[in-house]
Design a protein around this motif. Structure first.
Motif, PDB file in Angstrom:
ATOM      1  N   ARG A 171      11.767 -15.850  21.950  1.00  0.00           N
ATOM      2  CA  ARG A 171      10.747 -14.954  21.379  1.00  0.00           C
ATOM      3  C   ARG A 171      10.967 -14.878  19.881  1.00  0.00           C
ATOM      4  NH1 ARG A 171      12.210 -11.259  25.712  1.00  0.00           N
ATOM      5  NH2 ARG A 171      10.910 -11.711  27.526  1.00  0.00           N
ATOM      6  N   LEU A 172       9.937 -15.172  19.141  1.00  0.00           N
ATOM      7  CA  LEU A 172       9.967 -15.095  17.687  1.00  0.00           C
ATOM      8  C   LEU A 172       8.771 -14.247  17.277  1.00  0.00           C
ATOM      9  CD1 LEU A 172      11.022 -15.921  14.915  1.00  0.00           C
ATOM     10  CD2 LEU A 172       9.741 -18.059  15.135  1.00  0.00           C
ATOM     11  N   GLU A 173       9.032 -12.979  16.991  1.00  0.00           N
ATOM     12  CA  GLU A 173       7.951 -12.032  16.754  1.00  0.00           C
ATOM     13  C   GLU A 173       8.099 -11.359  15.388  1.00  0.00           C
ATOM     14  OE1 GLU A 173       5.484 -11.827  18.780  1.00  0.00           O
ATOM     15  OE2 GLU A 173       6.353 -12.952  20.459  1.00  0.00           O
ATOM     16  N   THR A 174       6.966 -11.131  14.757  1.00  0.00           N
ATOM     17  CA  THR A 174       6.932 -10.455  13.461  1.00  0.00           C
ATOM     18  C   THR A 174       5.780  -9.458  13.473  1.00  0.00           C
ATOM     19  OG1 THR A 174       7.676 -12.512  12.432  1.00  0.00           O
ATOM     20  CG2 THR A 174       6.898 -10.790  10.958  1.00  0.00           C
ATOM     21  N   ARG A 175       5.988  -8.332  12.832  1.00  0.00           N
ATOM     22  CA  ARG A 175       4.933  -7.309  12.766  1.00  0.00           C
ATOM     23  C   ARG A 175       5.031  -6.561  11.445  1.00  0.00           C
ATOM     24  NH1 ARG A 175       3.121  -4.117  18.073  1.00  0.00           N
ATOM     25  NH2 ARG A 175       2.889  -6.333  18.568  1.00  0.00           N
ATOM     26  N   LEU A 176       3.881  -6.266  10.863  1.00  0.00           N
ATOM     27  CA  LEU A 176       3.818  -5.480   9.638  1.00  0.00           C
ATOM     28  C   LEU A 176       3.352  -4.072   9.986  1.00  0.00           C
ATOM     29  CD1 LEU A 176       3.904  -5.209   6.527  1.00  0.00           C
ATOM     30  CD2 LEU A 176       1.510  -5.954   6.498  1.00  0.00           C
ATOM     31  N   TYR A 177       4.211  -3.093   9.690  1.00  0.00           N
ATOM     32  CA  TYR A 177       3.858  -1.686   9.894  1.00  0.00           C
ATOM     33  C   TYR A 177       3.516  -1.068   8.541  1.00  0.00           C
ATOM     34  CZ  TYR A 177       5.880  -2.092  14.579  1.00  0.00           C
ATOM     35  OH  TYR A 177       6.150  -2.473  15.882  1.00  0.00           O
ATOM     36  N   THR A 178       2.385  -0.372   8.472  1.00  0.00           N
ATOM     37  CA  THR A 178       1.974   0.266   7.224  1.00  0.00           C
ATOM     38  C   THR A 178       1.725   1.751   7.457  1.00  0.00           C
ATOM     39  OG1 THR A 178      -0.410  -0.090   7.569  1.00  0.00           O
ATOM     40  CG2 THR A 178       0.832  -1.863   6.504  1.00  0.00           C
ATOM     41  N   ASP A 179       1.981   2.535   6.437  1.00  0.00           N
ATOM     42  CA  ASP A 179       1.680   3.957   6.500  1.00  0.00           C
ATOM     43  C   ASP A 179       0.164   4.158   6.401  1.00  0.00           C
ATOM     44  OD1 ASP A 179       2.153   6.793   6.452  1.00  0.00           O
ATOM     45  OD2 ASP A 179       1.819   6.743   4.286  1.00  0.00           O
ATOM     46  N   LYS A 180      -0.328   5.253   6.947  1.00  0.00           N
ATOM     47  CA  LYS A 180      -1.767   5.514   6.931  1.00  0.00           C
ATOM     48  C   LYS A 180      -2.309   5.671   5.512  1.00  0.00           C
ATOM     49  CE  LYS A 180      -1.346  10.555   7.460  1.00  0.00           C
ATOM     50  NZ  LYS A 180      -1.720  11.721   8.284  1.00  0.00           N
ATOM     51  N   SER A 181      -1.409   5.926   4.534  1.00  0.00           N
ATOM     52  CA  SER A 181      -1.846   6.061   3.147  1.00  0.00           C
ATOM     53  C   SER A 181      -2.137   4.707   2.497  1.00  0.00           C
ATOM     54  CB  SER A 181      -0.775   6.789   2.320  1.00  0.00           C
ATOM     55  OG  SER A 181       0.415   6.018   2.241  1.00  0.00           O
ATOM     56  N   VAL A 182      -1.695   3.627   3.147  1.00  0.00           N
ATOM     57  CA  VAL A 182      -1.898   2.283   2.613  1.00  0.00           C
ATOM     58  C   VAL A 182      -2.542   1.413   3.681  1.00  0.00           C
ATOM     59  CG1 VAL A 182      -0.799   0.244   1.625  1.00  0.00           C
ATOM     60  CG2 VAL A 182       0.135   2.505   1.136  1.00  0.00           C
ATOM     61  N   GLN A 183      -3.727   0.929   3.413  1.00  0.00           N
ATOM     62  CA  GLN A 183      -4.415   0.052   4.338  1.00  0.00           C
ATOM     63  C   GLN A 183      -4.282  -1.386   3.862  1.00  0.00           C
ATOM     64  OE1 GLN A 183      -5.954   0.677   7.220  1.00  0.00           O
ATOM     65  NE2 GLN A 183      -5.621   2.893   7.174  1.00  0.00           N
ATOM     66  N   ALA A 184      -3.743  -2.243   4.703  1.00  0.00           N
ATOM     67  CA  ALA A 184      -3.680  -3.661   4.366  1.00  0.00           C
ATOM     68  C   ALA A 184      -5.101  -4.202   4.249  1.00  0.00           C
ATOM     69  CB  ALA A 184      -2.911  -4.425   5.429  1.00  0.00           C
ATOM     70  N   LEU A 185      -5.332  -5.049   3.261  1.00  0.00           N
ATOM     71  CA  LEU A 185      -6.651  -5.647   3.087  1.00  0.00           C
ATOM     72  C   LEU A 185      -7.021  -6.446   4.337  1.00  0.00           C
ATOM     73  CD1 LEU A 185      -6.389  -6.953  -0.591  1.00  0.00           C
ATOM     74  CD2 LEU A 185      -7.757  -5.024   0.228  1.00  0.00           C
ATOM     75  N   PRO A 186      -8.266  -6.349   4.790  1.00  0.00           N
ATOM     76  CA  PRO A 186      -8.687  -7.101   5.984  1.00  0.00           C
ATOM     77  C   PRO A 186      -8.401  -8.599   5.867  1.00  0.00           C
ATOM     78  CG  PRO A 186     -10.366  -5.506   5.384  1.00  0.00           C
ATOM     79  CD  PRO A 186      -9.356  -5.487   4.276  1.00  0.00           C
ATOM     80  N   SER A 187      -8.576  -9.152   4.670  1.00  0.00           N
ATOM     81  CA  SER A 187      -8.325 -10.586   4.485  1.00  0.00           C
ATOM     82  C   SER A 187      -6.850 -10.912   4.725  1.00  0.00           C
ATOM     83  CB  SER A 187      -8.732 -11.016   3.071  1.00  0.00           C
ATOM     84  OG  SER A 187      -8.049 -10.233   2.095  1.00  0.00           O
ATOM     85  N   TYR A 188      -5.950 -10.029   4.272  1.00  0.00           N
ATOM     86  CA  TYR A 188      -4.514 -10.244   4.458  1.00  0.00           C
ATOM     87  C   TYR A 188      -4.140 -10.066   5.934  1.00  0.00           C
ATOM     88  CZ  TYR A 188       0.548  -9.763   3.763  1.00  0.00           C
ATOM     89  OH  TYR A 188       1.919  -9.937   3.829  1.00  0.00           O
ATOM     90  N   ALA A 189      -4.671  -9.016   6.567  1.00  0.00           N
ATOM     91  CA  ALA A 189      -4.370  -8.766   7.981  1.00  0.00           C
ATOM     92  C   ALA A 189      -4.862  -9.912   8.860  1.00  0.00           C
ATOM     93  CB  ALA A 189      -5.008  -7.446   8.420  1.00  0.00           C
ATOM     94  N   ASN A 190      -6.062 -10.420   8.578  1.00  0.00           N
ATOM     95  CA  ASN A 190      -6.601 -11.528   9.370  1.00  0.00           C
ATOM     96  C   ASN A 190      -5.791 -12.806   9.166  1.00  0.00           C
ATOM     97  OD1 ASN A 190      -8.653  -9.912  10.371  1.00  0.00           O
ATOM     98  ND2 ASN A 190     -10.097 -10.468   8.749  1.00  0.00           N
ATOM     99  N   LEU A 191      -5.357 -13.032   7.936  1.00  0.00           N
ATOM    100  CA  LEU A 191      -4.550 -14.222   7.635  1.00  0.00           C
ATOM    101  C   LEU A 191      -3.215 -14.166   8.357  1.00  0.00           C
ATOM    102  CD1 LEU A 191      -4.063 -16.839   6.029  1.00  0.00           C
ATOM    103  CD2 LEU A 191      -3.203 -15.412   4.159  1.00  0.00           C
ATOM    104  N   LEU A 192      -2.554 -13.008   8.330  1.00  0.00           N
ATOM    105  CA  LEU A 192      -1.275 -12.860   9.012  1.00  0.00           C
ATOM    106  C   LEU A 192      -1.404 -13.123  10.505  1.00  0.00           C
ATOM    107  CD1 LEU A 192      -0.140 -11.793   6.346  1.00  0.00           C
ATOM    108  CD2 LEU A 192       0.898  -9.916   7.603  1.00  0.00           C
ATOM    109  N   LYS A 193      -2.488 -12.639  11.088  1.00  0.00           N
ATOM    110  CA  LYS A 193      -2.666 -12.800  12.531  1.00  0.00           C
ATOM    111  C   LYS A 193      -3.001 -14.243  12.898  1.00  0.00           C
ATOM    112  CE  LYS A 193      -4.941 -10.639  16.502  1.00  0.00           C
ATOM    113  NZ  LYS A 193      -5.891  -9.587  16.936  1.00  0.00           N
ATOM    114  N   SER A 194      -3.860 -14.902  12.117  1.00  0.00           N
ATOM    115  CA  SER A 194      -4.322 -16.241  12.468  1.00  0.00           C
ATOM    116  C   SER A 194      -3.303 -17.325  12.138  1.00  0.00           C
ATOM    117  CB  SER A 194      -5.647 -16.549  11.762  1.00  0.00           C
ATOM    118  OG  SER A 194      -5.481 -16.508  10.346  1.00  0.00           O
ATOM    119  N   ALA A 195      -2.662 -17.248  10.968  1.00  0.00           N
ATOM    120  CA  ALA A 195      -1.757 -18.313  10.539  1.00  0.00           C
ATOM    121  C   ALA A 195      -0.308 -18.061  10.916  1.00  0.00           C
ATOM    122  CB  ALA A 195      -1.867 -18.519   9.030  1.00  0.00           C
ATOM    123  N   TYR A 196       0.075 -16.769  10.987  1.00  0.00           N
ATOM    124  CA  TYR A 196       1.489 -16.444  11.196  1.00  0.00           C
ATOM    125  C   TYR A 196       1.745 -15.636  12.465  1.00  0.00           C
ATOM    126  CZ  TYR A 196       1.674 -17.840   6.293  1.00  0.00           C
ATOM    127  OH  TYR A 196       1.554 -18.540   5.112  1.00  0.00           O
TER     128      TYR A 196
END
Length: 277
Positions: free
Chosen positions: A54-79
């Protein structure tokens, strides 16, 4: 993988990005980086009857900071890295969720990675976990407990396992050490073990052993008949990657010069990394 995700967070063409790209060797562009990890992760995550990886990675963000949709989609699709938004002000609940995830990925081997205090002091947490469970291609025989020397004066009784068979093996005069390759079933993974020659100081051996030297020793191994005796062992390791990255020239992301505009856009916050553990 973590360095790749950090590189993706930086603004295109910025010094923050250039410093991180310089650490990635032959991968000179983001497109190459994405293709490499997309293919590598897909190949590694294929289920196999002989081992569990199992090789798993996850980005946790505080509710005060929203990851840009483009960055979130890239992380999910490529990584294959999802983004999870939590309330870091409720450190207890957020830490429990993160630690539950890490415990699930590692089959309970790692129960606590973060504390409620470390969560409340953060706005983003990038978490990476690896779990591997495999069987030796050639099974060892367990022996009676015997003495193991941690140092010349520190010893204890431990269980050992033993096997005499053909392995890829090399004795290095340069490093004054032996190296052996122990393969797992499935013909994909192996464990390399380096053993300093008798009388050699282990700390001195580690200090002079460079990555390229270890790779060279691996290539020098030849199939030989070897008697292998190994103690049963468990180890834990924690390191501060910030110091190592700074020595490689990655400095901006740890200062107010950090440019992380590809990750999140918030004019009220100056995002930078405090540490990488």
């Amino acid at each position: 993988l973590v360095l790749a995700l950090l590189t993706e967070a930086t603004g295109n063409g910025t010094r923050s990005q250039q410093q991180l790209l310089a650490t990635l060797g032959d991968i000179e562009s983001l497109e190459n980086l994405r293709n490499f990890y997309s293919m590598t992760l897909t190949a590694l995550k294929k289920k196999h009857a002989d081992y569990t990886l199992r090789l798993e990675t996850r980005l946790y963000t505080d509710k005060s900071v929203q990851a840009l949709p483009s960055y979130a989609n890239l992380l999910k699709s490529a990584y294959q890295t999802p983004v999870d938004n939590l309330d870091f002000n409720d450190g207890v609940a957020a830490a429990e969720k993160i630690n539950s995830w890490i415990a699930r990925v590692t089959e309970g081997r790692l129960q606590q990675l973060v504390t409620d205090e470390s969560v409340t002091k953060s706005v983003m947490l990038l978490v990476n976990a690896i779990y591997f469970n495999g069987k030796w291609r050639r099974q060892f025989t367990e022996t009676n407990p015997a003495t193991f020397y941690r140092t010349a004066t520190d010893q204890l009784k431990v269980a050992y396992m033993e096997l005499t068979d053909h392995f890829y093996y090399h004795e290095s005069n340069e490093l004054k050490a032996k190296i052996i390759r122990l393969p797992y079933r499935g013909q994909k993974f192996s464990m390399f073990i380096a053993l300093p020659d008798e009388g050699q100081n282990i700390d001195l051996f580690i200090s002079r052993m460079q990555n390229e030297q270890l790779k060279h020793m691996q290539w020098m191994t030849e199939r030989s008949k070897v008697r292998v005796v190994l103690p049963k062992f468990k180890f834990a390791y924690k390191t501060d990657l910030k110091a190592a990255l700074c020595r490689l020239g990655v400095e901006d992301i740890f200062t107010k010069n950090a440019n992380l505009t590809a990750m999140a856009a918030n004019e009220d916050l100056q995002l930078m990394f405090s540490n990488i553990l």
